[in-house]
Design a protein around this motif. Sequence first.
Motif, PDB file in Angstrom:
ATOM      1  N   ARG A 157       0.847  -1.177   0.012  1.00  0.00           N
ATOM      2  CA  ARG A 157      -0.205  -0.070  -0.097  1.00  0.00           C
ATOM      3  C   ARG A 157       0.688   1.108   0.174  1.00  0.00           C
ATOM      4  NH1 ARG A 157      -5.233  -1.333   2.110  1.00  0.00           N
ATOM      5  NH2 ARG A 157      -5.686   0.849   2.532  1.00  0.00           N
ATOM      6  N   LEU A 158       0.824   1.954  -1.117  1.00  0.00           N
ATOM      7  CA  LEU A 158       1.609   3.116  -1.211  1.00  0.00           C
ATOM      8  C   LEU A 158       1.000   4.427  -0.877  1.00  0.00           C
ATOM      9  CD1 LEU A 158       3.133   2.130  -4.626  1.00  0.00           C
ATOM     10  CD2 LEU A 158       4.071   1.711  -2.217  1.00  0.00           C
ATOM     11  N   TYR A 159       1.607   5.041   0.170  1.00  0.00           N
ATOM     12  CA  TYR A 159       1.232   6.473   0.742  1.00  0.00           C
ATOM     13  C   TYR A 159       2.303   7.572   0.468  1.00  0.00           C
ATOM     14  CZ  TYR A 159      -2.254   3.690   3.403  1.00  0.00           C
ATOM     15  OH  TYR A 159      -3.217   2.900   3.782  1.00  0.00           O
ATOM     16  N   PRO A 160       1.987   8.605   0.202  1.00  0.00           N
ATOM     17  CA  PRO A 160       2.981   9.786   0.153  1.00  0.00           C
ATOM     18  C   PRO A 160       4.058   9.758   1.153  1.00  0.00           C
ATOM     19  CG  PRO A 160       1.006  10.705  -0.199  1.00  0.00           C
ATOM     20  CD  PRO A 160       0.390   9.351   0.368  1.00  0.00           C
ATOM     21  N   ASP A 161       3.813   9.487   2.165  1.00  0.00           N
ATOM     22  CA  ASP A 161       4.835   9.417   3.242  1.00  0.00           C
ATOM     23  C   ASP A 161       5.240   7.936   3.934  1.00  0.00           C
ATOM     24  OD1 ASP A 161       2.377   8.723   4.559  1.00  0.00           O
ATOM     25  OD2 ASP A 161       2.646  10.045   6.361  1.00  0.00           O
ATOM     26  N   ARG A 162       4.630   6.887   3.375  1.00  0.00           N
ATOM     27  CA  ARG A 162       5.065   5.643   4.070  1.00  0.00           C
ATOM     28  C   ARG A 162       4.590   4.412   2.992  1.00  0.00           C
ATOM     29  NH1 ARG A 162       0.582   3.137   6.580  1.00  0.00           N
ATOM     30  NH2 ARG A 162      -1.331   4.905   6.475  1.00  0.00           N
ATOM     31  N   VAL A 163       4.965   3.349   3.304  1.00  0.00           N
ATOM     32  CA  VAL A 163       4.648   1.885   2.709  1.00  0.00           C
ATOM     33  C   VAL A 163       4.013   1.247   3.554  1.00  0.00           C
ATOM     34  CG1 VAL A 163       5.553  -0.117   1.138  1.00  0.00           C
ATOM     35  CG2 VAL A 163       6.122   2.389   1.092  1.00  0.00           C
ATOM     36  N   SER A 164       2.937   0.453   3.459  1.00  0.00           N
ATOM     37  CA  SER A 164       2.306  -0.596   4.428  1.00  0.00           C
ATOM     38  C   SER A 164       1.838  -1.733   3.726  1.00  0.00           C
ATOM     39  CB  SER A 164       1.185   0.189   5.175  1.00  0.00           C
ATOM     40  OG  SER A 164       0.594  -0.677   6.153  1.00  0.00           O
ATOM     41  N   ARG A 165       1.006  -2.776   4.200  1.00  0.00           N
ATOM     42  CA  ARG A 165       0.555  -3.942   3.513  1.00  0.00           C
ATOM     43  C   ARG A 165      -0.900  -3.827   3.816  1.00  0.00           C
ATOM     44  NH1 ARG A 165       3.517  -9.163   5.314  1.00  0.00           N
ATOM     45  NH2 ARG A 165       2.272  -8.611   7.239  1.00  0.00           N
ATOM     46  N   SER A 166      -1.522  -4.342   2.997  1.00  0.00           N
ATOM     47  CA  SER A 166      -3.005  -4.559   2.953  1.00  0.00           C
ATOM     48  C   SER A 166      -3.284  -6.123   3.956  1.00  0.00           C
ATOM     49  CB  SER A 166      -3.772  -4.735   1.769  1.00  0.00           C
ATOM     50  OG  SER A 166      -3.827  -3.444   1.348  1.00  0.00           O
ATOM     51  N   VAL A 167      -4.376  -5.925   4.626  1.00  0.00           N
ATOM     52  CA  VAL A 167      -4.785  -7.259   5.242  1.00  0.00           C
ATOM     53  C   VAL A 167      -6.173  -7.521   4.823  1.00  0.00           C
ATOM     54  CG1 VAL A 167      -5.707  -6.180   7.472  1.00  0.00           C
ATOM     55  CG2 VAL A 167      -4.921  -8.451   7.448  1.00  0.00           C
TER      56      VAL A 167
END
Length: 173
Positions: A157-167
């Motif tokens: 999951r790409l955001y302007p300020d970070r990267v995360s994951r989808s559950v």
Amino acid sequence: MWPPLPGEIPAGGGRLLRRLRPGDPATTRAVQEALPEHAREDTFRFFTRRPLPLVDFVALDPGRRVYGLFDGERPIGATAVYDCDEARARVSLGFTWLVPAARGTGANPAMKGALFAALAAAGVREAWFRADAANLASRRALAAVCATWAGFEDAPRLYPDRVSRSVLYRRAL
């Protein structure tokens, strides 16, 4: 269009889900305007894309059904049914938000329960949800409506300020 869903779905306690349509931009704008500007950053911080302007979000994908949640005549939130797969009898639910005053009032489980019943009546057998792994409030809300954890999505999951994951979560209907 599958699944065949009604334009209005009673959600208990005087609440009603109303389908938002491109031909009724005034109602759609009223739903968007119910969420104050100052609350939008916090409301959408875990969305990879904001469903705003809501008029455009409603019009862009004819296969996506967007519903406004009303408490009486007052709009208090919205949600969407999308990625409808008739062959698998499943849909995704998401882009769900509530105005701050409606959070913690039972509006979210009432809305989802009403949608589950309407979807099941239309032949849907399972609903899928995607949430940011860091969004613990959303994950608790999904567990509260008996959605079960189905794993993590490989794509970030790409955001302007970070990267995360989808559950991923699923609920049999």
